[in-house]
Scaffold this motif. Sequence first.
Motif, PDB file in Angstrom:
ATOM      1  N   GLN A 147      71.587  55.932  84.159  1.00  6.98           N
ATOM      2  CA  GLN A 147      70.478  56.295  85.053  1.00  6.98           C
ATOM      3  C   GLN A 147      70.339  55.296  86.190  1.00  6.98           C
ATOM      4  O   GLN A 147      70.185  55.675  87.349  1.00  6.98           O
ATOM      5  CB  GLN A 147      69.168  56.332  84.274  1.00  6.98           C
ATOM      6  N   ARG A 151      70.732  55.860  90.206  1.00  8.30           N
ATOM      7  CA  ARG A 151      69.677  55.472  91.158  1.00  8.30           C
ATOM      8  C   ARG A 151      70.232  54.545  92.232  1.00  8.30           C
ATOM      9  O   ARG A 151      69.975  54.729  93.419  1.00  8.30           O
ATOM     10  CB  ARG A 151      68.538  54.761  90.420  1.00  8.30           C
ATOM     11  N   ARG A 206      54.721  53.482  89.656  1.00 11.73           N
ATOM     12  CA  ARG A 206      55.126  52.986  88.337  1.00 11.73           C
ATOM     13  C   ARG A 206      53.939  52.492  87.506  1.00 11.73           C
ATOM     14  O   ARG A 206      53.843  52.756  86.311  1.00 11.73           O
ATOM     15  CB  ARG A 206      56.124  51.852  88.556  1.00 11.73           C
TER      16      ARG A 206
ATOM     17  N   ARG B 210      61.149  54.925  77.885  1.00 16.80           N
ATOM     18  CA  ARG B 210      61.520  55.309  79.248  1.00 16.80           C
ATOM     19  C   ARG B 210      61.503  56.822  79.405  1.00 16.80           C
ATOM     20  O   ARG B 210      61.762  57.577  78.471  1.00 16.80           O
ATOM     21  CB  ARG B 210      62.896  54.753  79.615  1.00 16.80           C
ATOM     22  N   LYS B 211      61.224  57.219  80.623  1.00 12.50           N
ATOM     23  CA  LYS B 211      61.195  58.655  80.934  1.00 12.50           C
ATOM     24  C   LYS B 211      62.602  59.228  80.833  1.00 12.50           C
ATOM     25  O   LYS B 211      63.592  58.520  81.021  1.00 12.50           O
ATOM     26  CB  LYS B 211      60.669  58.853  82.360  1.00 12.50           C
ATOM     27  N   GLY B 212      62.650  60.538  80.619  1.00 11.23           N
ATOM     28  CA  GLY B 212      63.929  61.209  80.444  1.00 11.23           C
ATOM     29  C   GLY B 212      64.891  60.971  81.590  1.00 11.23           C
ATOM     30  O   GLY B 212      65.872  60.265  81.465  1.00 11.23           O
ATOM     31  N   PHE B 213      64.610  61.588  82.725  1.00 13.16           N
ATOM     32  CA  PHE B 213      65.409  61.266  83.889  1.00 13.16           C
ATOM     33  C   PHE B 213      64.472  60.878  85.007  1.00 13.16           C
ATOM     34  O   PHE B 213      63.506  61.576  85.276  1.00 13.16           O
ATOM     35  CB  PHE B 213      66.314  62.416  84.325  1.00 13.16           C
ATOM     36  N   ASP B 214      64.756  59.785  85.638  1.00 16.89           N
ATOM     37  CA  ASP B 214      63.756  59.211  86.526  1.00 16.89           C
ATOM     38  C   ASP B 214      64.432  58.625  87.754  1.00 16.89           C
ATOM     39  O   ASP B 214      65.096  57.603  87.663  1.00 16.89           O
ATOM     40  CB  ASP B 214      63.002  58.130  85.719  1.00 16.89           C
ATOM     41  N   ARG B 219      60.187  53.693  84.886  1.00  8.77           N
ATOM     42  CA  ARG B 219      58.939  54.360  84.517  1.00  8.77           C
ATOM     43  C   ARG B 219      59.018  54.765  83.059  1.00  8.77           C
ATOM     44  O   ARG B 219      60.081  55.099  82.547  1.00  8.77           O
ATOM     45  CB  ARG B 219      58.694  55.575  85.413  1.00  8.77           C
ATOM     46  N   TYR B 220      57.854  54.740  82.412  1.00  6.02           N
ATOM     47  CA  TYR B 220      57.824  54.951  80.971  1.00  6.02           C
ATOM     48  C   TYR B 220      56.726  55.929  80.599  1.00  6.02           C
ATOM     49  O   TYR B 220      55.709  56.042  81.291  1.00  6.02           O
ATOM     50  CB  TYR B 220      57.584  53.609  80.251  1.00  6.02           C
TER      51      TYR B 220
END
Lengths: 215, 501
Positions: A147, A151, A206, B210-214, B219-220
Amino acid sequence: MVLLPDVPAIVLNLPIILTIIAVSRYVIGFKAWKNYPVLALSLAYYLFFQLLESTWVALLFWALFVIIIIGSAITTRFLIRRLKINYYARIAVMYLIATIAALFAIAVIGNTSLGTLVTDPLFGIAIFLVGTAIDELATLLFKKDLQEFLRRLISTVGISLLSGLIITWAWWNGVITVHHEILVVVLIADLIVAFWTAIRFTELIRFSSIIKNQR
Amino acid sequence: MFGISLTEFSRKILGLNLRNITFIRRLNPNKYKKYADDKLLTKRVLGKKKIKTPELYKIIRSKEQISYINWGALPKSFVIKPNRGTHGSGIIVFYGKKKGKLEWIMPNMETMNVEAIKQHIGDIIDGKYSIDGKQDVAFFEERVSNHQVLRPYAYRGIPDIRVIVYNSFPIMAELRLPTRESRGTANLHAGGIGVGIDIGSGVTTTAIHRKGFDLIGDRYDLIEETLDEPRMTLRGIKIPYWEKVLELSVRSQQISKLGLVGVDVVIDKEKGPMILELNARPGLAIQLANQEGLLERITQVQRFKKSKTVEKYVAIARNLFGGEIEEQVENLTGREIIGLIERVTLTPTPAVLEDLIKRKKKGVVPPKETAKCKVDTGALKSAIDYNLAVALGYSELIAIQHVITKRYHSLEEAHTVREEYDQKVAKKEFATIRDFVVVKSTNGYTVRAVIEAQITLGSVTKTYKLNVSDRSDLLYPVIIGRNDLREFLIDPTRVFTMRQQ
């Protein structure tokens, strides 16, 4: 006021690109993966634009070679990750595959109506610049999880493109090549960002839950 | 913006820019960052001051040294780490060894043989995982054994506790739990769970994952339970040795001479708290795990003068930031605080054991069962599931299963059956059944056997009288009713508060 003789815009725009990187990181909160890939990809776009004289065609060529070269390098790095070979040898293999992929693309373009493009030195330099970003961007996949890799890759490519579009903006180049003192303004902007302690824009998103949940 | 006040935000939340410029640049001079960045130096320096760290087995400084490793002499479990790695990169934990082979098992159950490990060590030395990309050193370290309190929450890995210490004040803490997603590492970026810890009591509060896809990153989501089976509630875990964890963190920070540091502590089941490593650039997601801002806490401690002892710093922080007051309540009332759902351990009474021995006529292993239990203040008496009671050794229930599982349509019929069996109890025909009672439910009447069993709930072990019924289609095989709750205070907002002693 003209301080210097006609300095090429490409030189004058280098600090602009780095200021854009700094602002995107410290004010907005998007992190590119190091400075060099952004510089290299921005300047590659600049060269494609000089050759093709069209924003959209330059964008197309730029995107094509970024995907081919960086994409093949990252794929190669991913595929050979389990091989028991030394670290630097792995990087060499990556470059080799990316070069072959680029040559294939060049061969295809060479056989089209834009065939004369491939013989122009600027074209070669643009591809070379994209190639020099391989190491950093392929390394990103292994330094960060998937991920974070996506990003950073998106940020790097996005900021590069934004920088490329700015430095190829005719009005902007007209201003900066005549009024070099704009660099003083850029310096002031850099100093402001250097001491910027405020919350980054992405941090507002956030951490907003903390403030909301305390109500 | 986003429905929040920027002023309030800036007053409470510590962002990266402020952390880097105001705190890290000023409080963490480069000459002292080495005490955090260089793990071997950290061990050496803390070891000199008698602070426990995991035992160091071997250091590999060059590729030539790899060939001199005596693989057969390595323990079954160990950890390989890069000396100057960050965010857990390059760390491999080995849990065990395949029998008769030089292959070690990782938390995700994959194995690595000698060649693969050599390759990994080679990558470490080449600088693949080092903070500055330069050549590094690899080392083998002891694998910590999970403390029994934290083990149920950690998926095949070692949980750790991150304590943020600011100028000797422990201001915020977080329990980091490994998950299947994080492949057994306590790394939040990789999918581990972060659980805020109340500084005052050492009890966990809110948890994040954590969030799935971010696309924005870091971000959590707030979560209530662990992600892997068995699901465990994350709120209300009492961290063992909490005072010691805080004191060790403060001492480590003072030794490192860094003003703002993240101290990573692990709790070994034999050795207690040990310092795993120090972090000179502590991450800020700990604020999300605690749902509190670091900046606000830093501001609060800045008004205090320097103290003379570590204990004083810890006491001030616990008083300032302690939100839970259970320990005080427990001390005042003499009662333990429990939640609505707890885990209990059940053992048969001596009478049942005697009966078991008589019937089996040879060595008997005393049965012991652990079960989820509902603390039911709406019920007067406690109850147990028929199958669980049989598993505990109350095998006399098998012969009367037809009686206690049958639904009677009239009260008179149920009482008739009850009286019949009460007479058998009076004639001592049952060794393990104490009584029979009639219970009315929505479907009619049931006759229930009453047994006695020992139940351990928290630190209290006592004999309970339990109605036996078929609870196989219900969530909880045991319920504890009001009659048996005198030693406890119930906090209805909590579940799984107590760990078995």
